[in-house]
Scaffold this motif. Structure first.
Motif, PDB file in Angstrom:
ATOM      1  N   ASN A  17     -24.980   2.813 -18.958  1.00  0.00           N
ATOM      2  CA  ASN A  17     -26.214   3.589 -18.919  1.00  0.00           C
ATOM      3  C   ASN A  17     -26.259   4.651 -20.018  1.00  0.00           C
ATOM      4  O   ASN A  17     -27.335   5.020 -20.461  1.00  0.00           O
ATOM      5  N   PHE A  18     -25.089   5.085 -20.445  1.00  0.00           N
ATOM      6  CA  PHE A  18     -25.060   6.079 -21.515  1.00  0.00           C
ATOM      7  C   PHE A  18     -25.558   5.519 -22.844  1.00  0.00           C
ATOM      8  O   PHE A  18     -26.086   6.232 -23.676  1.00  0.00           O
ATOM      9  N   ILE A  19     -25.360   4.221 -23.063  1.00  0.00           N
ATOM     10  CA  ILE A  19     -25.717   3.667 -24.375  1.00  0.00           C
ATOM     11  C   ILE A  19     -27.075   2.978 -24.373  1.00  0.00           C
ATOM     12  O   ILE A  19     -27.440   2.304 -25.330  1.00  0.00           O
ATOM     13  N   LEU A  20     -27.827   3.187 -23.289  1.00  0.00           N
ATOM     14  CA  LEU A  20     -29.105   2.473 -23.139  1.00  0.00           C
ATOM     15  C   LEU A  20     -30.023   2.631 -24.345  1.00  0.00           C
ATOM     16  O   LEU A  20     -30.676   1.692 -24.772  1.00  0.00           O
ATOM     17  N   ILE A  21     -30.077   3.813 -24.916  1.00  0.00           N
ATOM     18  CA  ILE A  21     -31.018   4.049 -25.997  1.00  0.00           C
ATOM     19  C   ILE A  21     -30.404   3.743 -27.362  1.00  0.00           C
ATOM     20  O   ILE A  21     -31.066   3.225 -28.249  1.00  0.00           O
ATOM     21  N   ASN A  22     -29.113   4.057 -27.536  1.00  0.00           N
ATOM     22  CA  ASN A  22     -28.553   3.964 -28.883  1.00  0.00           C
ATOM     23  C   ASN A  22     -27.493   2.884 -29.053  1.00  0.00           C
ATOM     24  O   ASN A  22     -26.737   2.891 -30.016  1.00  0.00           O
ATOM     25  N   TYR A  23     -27.440   1.913 -28.125  1.00  0.00           N
ATOM     26  CA  TYR A  23     -26.429   0.859 -28.236  1.00  0.00           C
ATOM     27  C   TYR A  23     -26.562   0.089 -29.549  1.00  0.00           C
ATOM     28  O   TYR A  23     -25.591  -0.476 -30.034  1.00  0.00           O
ATOM     29  N   GLY A  24     -27.755   0.072 -30.108  1.00  0.00           N
ATOM     30  CA  GLY A  24     -27.978  -0.760 -31.286  1.00  0.00           C
ATOM     31  C   GLY A  24     -27.704  -0.045 -32.601  1.00  0.00           C
ATOM     32  O   GLY A  24     -27.941  -0.611 -33.664  1.00  0.00           O
ATOM     33  N   GLN A  25     -27.238   1.214 -32.519  1.00  0.00           N
ATOM     34  CA  GLN A  25     -27.100   1.976 -33.755  1.00  0.00           C
ATOM     35  C   GLN A  25     -25.654   2.229 -34.118  1.00  0.00           C
ATOM     36  O   GLN A  25     -24.774   2.233 -33.255  1.00  0.00           O
ATOM     37  N   GLN A  26     -25.411   2.495 -35.400  1.00  0.00           N
ATOM     38  CA  GLN A  26     -24.105   2.970 -35.838  1.00  0.00           C
ATOM     39  C   GLN A  26     -23.814   4.291 -35.130  1.00  0.00           C
ATOM     40  O   GLN A  26     -24.721   5.066 -34.912  1.00  0.00           O
ATOM     41  N   PRO A  27     -22.632   4.646 -34.752  1.00  0.00           N
ATOM     42  CA  PRO A  27     -21.419   3.822 -34.820  1.00  0.00           C
ATOM     43  C   PRO A  27     -21.173   3.038 -33.534  1.00  0.00           C
ATOM     44  O   PRO A  27     -20.078   2.519 -33.355  1.00  0.00           O
ATOM     45  N   PHE A  28     -22.189   2.979 -32.640  1.00  0.00           N
ATOM     46  CA  PHE A  28     -21.945   2.352 -31.342  1.00  0.00           C
ATOM     47  C   PHE A  28     -21.822   0.841 -31.445  1.00  0.00           C
ATOM     48  O   PHE A  28     -21.217   0.198 -30.611  1.00  0.00           O
ATOM     49  N   SER A  29     -22.410   0.273 -32.485  1.00  0.00           N
ATOM     50  CA  SER A  29     -22.282  -1.160 -32.659  1.00  0.00           C
ATOM     51  C   SER A  29     -22.439  -1.516 -34.123  1.00  0.00           C
ATOM     52  O   SER A  29     -23.008  -0.763 -34.909  1.00  0.00           O
ATOM     53  N   GLY A  30     -21.897  -2.668 -34.458  1.00  0.00           N
ATOM     54  CA  GLY A  30     -22.077  -3.207 -35.800  1.00  0.00           C
ATOM     55  C   GLY A  30     -23.224  -4.186 -35.790  1.00  0.00           C
ATOM     56  O   GLY A  30     -24.147  -4.042 -34.991  1.00  0.00           O
ATOM     57  N   TRP A  31     -23.161  -5.194 -36.627  1.00  0.00           N
ATOM     58  CA  TRP A  31     -24.291  -6.131 -36.682  1.00  0.00           C
ATOM     59  C   TRP A  31     -24.392  -6.953 -35.403  1.00  0.00           C
ATOM     60  O   TRP A  31     -25.440  -7.422 -35.038  1.00  0.00           O
ATOM     61  N   MET A  32     -23.270  -7.116 -34.696  1.00  0.00           N
ATOM     62  CA  MET A  32     -23.320  -7.940 -33.498  1.00  0.00           C
ATOM     63  C   MET A  32     -22.547  -7.324 -32.332  1.00  0.00           C
ATOM     64  O   MET A  32     -23.010  -7.355 -31.201  1.00  0.00           O
ATOM     65  N   PHE A  33     -21.379  -6.772 -32.630  1.00  0.00           N
ATOM     66  CA  PHE A  33     -20.501  -6.351 -31.544  1.00  0.00           C
ATOM     67  C   PHE A  33     -20.673  -4.877 -31.195  1.00  0.00           C
ATOM     68  O   PHE A  33     -20.943  -4.050 -32.054  1.00  0.00           O
TER      69      PHE A  33
END
Lengths: 500, 350
Positions: free
Chosen positions: A352-368
């Motif tokens: 739930n913490f990453i709901l908004i920014n899971y898709g951004q650096q540094p939380f994720s790369g192009w896929m993982f």
């Protein structure tokens, strides 16, 4: 003798006490309004009377006899009928067929002809214009509401409960409804009218009971009171508010809403030409009784609803009709009214913490997803905001309401937030959590964030806002005034009166 | 009190146990000794190398379809049409083997068959996805209806344009060229390239669901579409992409069946007795977890083979096994229903 007497009714939903030692009496032949803010406990009380919930404690007397109502079927047997707030008749059936559903007195087979006759009879008696042969899907929402009323009337109820019945009606329909209610009371029936709108309470009711935070404030004769007194009782009688507002530092306009119009539920107009500007480091409070278009307005700013007309700008940039994702990326933090929107209860605290920014650096790369970074980020937030959770993998549904709200806040503010939209941010929370949340808002304001605060809690609005507007029937009032509105002025505007 | 999450792992076992128990009662009333019967089923499926090899063979399509279904089920998208997507894979492989590249060497032929089969399954799979995204149609109905359409398409092909000229008028296509025959483990029908592909894809999907943004988006979308919108997740794109995976994997299963076992196009029920439907139970019983689905596929492969065994030795109809499937699913779903209720302490004060 009273027709209904509810004694010491207490009902609890996990941590929230919805009804606390509530006493309520309904006299024969009266229209009794139940007044209160959202969450005051009106609907819960009526659901207990109608058998949808069981009270944890307390007794119900019907016509002086103690009665156990364990289902709506029991309630109907006792002569209680309830009209829902939003009509839900079966669209593919005709009016008569809808009314025939679940009727006890009609023939078991092909009852429609018989029922249609009854409908015509009722229409004549109460002046309710509905064609029994009409197909429900072709009716307007207001006409569908009449079908719901007919369904109840056909059972010949002695006690009628209406849950905010005018939400979906237009003015002539409201008058039609009111004359029907008056006619019913002349016949010796009794009506409970759950209401939001003071105007209606003043017009139709004989007595009014005000609820606040699950408790009865008072029951009084409508003729011996006025709107101002009622509003005071609804929101809390003595508001001793010291305004701890921080002054506005920067004067650049951060959020601007220009002449926005929007539809709400079932295409009824909800927002009617709203305009305002908020500077950096400024809090604009929007007060008002729920259901006056606040929800729709906020959803437009956040990109979750499309306006019919008008513009929303952030930092001079037009963001109207951008996707929710793009608006998030402009630095908009959003604390929604319904906390189930802000979190996924079945997923873990971490997720739930990453709901908004899971898709951004540094939380994720192009896929993982980067589990190391995410883990550290979540641990840091939990300790910074002091969130009580067994561990990061606990599903959020097992956290308390206050902790859930802090989780949302922590997540939304962990990104550089330029604009914060908060709707009822402290609703239902305890005093300590409430103070913490307000402190967090002040810190953000200090940092230069722009805050749009929507709340029914006047104390909150007054203590946090630099300026205050009141939303009433889709319009914002009171913003044209230079200095901040006083509580008295806000209360007046909430009733729909003009102040200036 | 509440049921801890890790106890959910044993729910499938409980479901199977309860199903065995209740069906035993039915057998017993019918005058058969359930213990003997269960022993026959077990020994038939796992008690000999022959039985085991047949179990493994039947587990292959169940694994591929089931693993793909887990992805969309996790998203709250009810793809009931894996059977049709499997048959599209069959059509795709047949087209490659007989018409597109009949002369190709095996190292071109086999990847090409799997590639075209995947595309064909995915192509059918995205129809219900797009219809749902664009028009909010119910995917249960659209995906199921497509199964019947594809079954008729296969029949049309074997009776019509693709009917083999040297097949004595039987509804068969011509035999595939040898380059299109998948190799099998010695004297069994275990077409191991498909099996390995299935195992590899199960692991791949496990990583996809657990470690990637895409997996996270699927999880959020499945748990709360409203919140997904709020979080800016593009649900339409995710839905279609997930159905590409689900349909594509079913298509691969179809390629395996036709290139590994039959080597020609047959009537639809001759190729798949409903693997795509059984895979729905496999996916659920594997708790939508790709690695557990490997186990569940093996188990259900065994059930199919064991069903054959009691049919042969005791003369029981194959329908018994279908009852089994249904009852297991019933108990498994009842678990979800029951665990939604929690025991709470009632307030007694005052």
């Amino acid at each position: 003798m009273s027709v209904v007497k509810m004694e010491n009714i207490t009902k609890r939903f996990s941590e929230v006490i919805a009804n606390n030692e509530v006493n309520f009496e309904l006299e024969k032949g009266e229209i009794h309004a139940l007044l209160g803010e959202n969450g005051a406990g009106k609907t819960t009380l009526m659901n207990i009377l109608y058998g949808l919930y069981q009270a944890d404690r307390g007794k119900i007397y019907i016509r002086g006899k103690e009665t156990k109502i364990s289902s709506p079927a029991d309630a109907i047997k006792q002569g209680i009928g309830k009209v829902p707030q939003i009509p839900e008749p079966i669209p593919s059936l005709s009016v008569a067929e809808n009314v025939a559903l679940g009727l006890r007195w009609s023939k078991p087979f092909f009852p429609v002809g018989q029922v249609a006759k009854k409908i015509e009879q009722l229409s004549r008696r109460y002046g309710l214009k509905v064609n029994p042969q009409a197909s429900v899907e072709q009716l307007s929402v207001g006409e569908q509401q009449k079908v719901e009323i007919l369904k109840v009337l056909a059972r010949d109820p002695e006690i009628l409960i209406l849950d905010e019945p005018t939400t979906t009606l237009v003015l002539p329909e409201i008058e039609e409804l009111f004359s029907l209610l008056r006619r019913m009371t002349q016949e010796g029936r009794s009506v409970i009218f759950i209401a939001h709108k003071l105007e209606e309470v003043m017009t139709i009711s004989h007595r009014v009971t005000i609820l606040r935070n699950g408790k009865i404030v008072k029951t009084l004769e409508t003729s011996k009171t006025n709107k101002e007194e009622l509003i005071k009782m609804m929101v809390g009688e003595e508001l001793k508010v010291e305004s701890k507002t921080k002054p506005v530092k920067k004067k650049e306009k951060a959020l601007e809403v220009r002449d926005v119009w929007a539809f709400g539920y079932k295409k009824l107009p909800a927002v009617k030409g709203v305009s305002f500007k908020i500077s950096c480091g400024e809090v604009l409070g929007i007060a008002g009784v729920a259901g006056n278009g606040q929800r729709e307005l906020v959803e437009i700013v956040r990109g979750l609803r499309k306006p019919i007309k008008g513009k929303v700008m952030i930092g001079g940039e037009d963001i109207t009709n951008l996707s929710p994702r793009k608006i998030l990326d402009k630095g908009v933090a959003y604390i929604p009214e319904d906390r189930r929107t802000g979190i996924v209860p079945s997923l873990s605290v971490l997720k739930n913490f990453i709901l908004i920014n899971y898709g951004q650096q540094p939380f994720s790369g192009w896929m993982f997803l980067n589990s190391k970074v995410i883990g550290k980020y979540a641990r840091d937030l939990v300790s910074e905001y002091n969130i009580a959770t067994p561990n990061l993998n606990t599903p959020v549904e097992f956290l308390s309401g206050g902790n859930r709200q802090i989780l949302i806040l922590a997540r939304e503010l962990s990104r550089e937030a330029r604009v914060i939209i908060a709707v009822h941010p402290t609703f239902g929370l305890d005093v300590r959590t409430t103070q913490r949340i307000r402190e967090i808002f002040r810190e953000q304001q200090e940092k230069g964030a722009t805050i749009l605060l929507v709340s029914e809690d006047l104390e909150e609005i007054v203590s946090l806002s630099n300026r205050i507007g009141v939303m009433f029937e889709g319009e914002i009032r009171g913003l044209e005034k230079d200095e901040k509105l006083t509580i008295e002025e806000v209360e007046l505007l909430m009733t729909g009166e003009e102040v200036l | 009190m509440r049921i801890k999450p890790d106890r959910e792992m044993i729910a499938p076992l409980v479901a199977i146990g309860l199903a065995l128990l209740s069906i035993a009662i039915v057998f017993w009333i019918a005058g058969a000794n359930p213990l003997v019967l269960y022993q026959k089923i077990f020994m038939g499926a796992f008690g000999s190398w022959f039985g085991l090899s047949r179990t493994l063979t039947k587990a292959i399509p169940l694994l591929l379809c089931g693993a793909g279904l887990a992805v969309v089920f996790k998203m709250g998208f009810w793809n009931i049409g894996a059977e049709g997507q499997l048959l599209m894979g069959v059509i795709g492989a047949t087209w490659v083997a007989l018409y597109l590249a009949p002369g190709a060497p095996f190292w071109i032929m086999i990847p090409l068959m799997f590639g075209v089969g995947f595309a064909a399954g995915a192509g059918l799979g995205i129809i219900p996805a797009v219809l749902k995204v664009k028009f909010r149609t119910n995917e249960v109905i659209t995906s199921l209806m497509l199964v019947y359409i594809v079954r008729e398409l296969v029949k049309y092909l074997v009776y019509g344009p693709w009917k083999g000229p040297q097949e004595w008028g039987f509804p068969y296509s011509s035999k595939f060229p040898l380059a299109a025959w998948l190799p099998t483990i010695l004297r069994t029908r275990i077409h191991y390239p498909t099996l390995l592909l299935g195992l590899a894809l199960a692991v791949f999907l496990y990583l996809l669901m657990k470690k990637t943004k895409f997996g996270y988006e699927i999880e959020v979308l499945g748990a709360s579409p409203e919140t997904a919108r709020y979080a800016g997740i593009k649900s339409g794109r995710i839905t279609v992409l997930a159905m590409v995976i689900s349909g594509g994997l079913a298509g691969l299963a179809g390629v395996g069946e036709v290139a590994g076992i039959h080597h020609r196009l047959l009537e639809p029920l001759g190729i798949s007795p409903g693997y795509g439907f059984t895979a729905i139970i496999v996916a659920w019983l594997g708790t939508l977890h790709p690695l557990f689905i490997i186990l569940a596929a093996f188990l259900f492969g065994g059930l199919l083979v064991g069903g054959d065994a009691i049919q042969v030795s005791l003369g029981f109809p194959i329908g018994v096994i279908k009852i089994f499937n249904g009852v297991i699913l019933f108990f498994f779903l009842a678990r979800g229903f029951l665990s939604r209720y929690r025991l709470t302490k009632k307030d007694r004060e005052g």
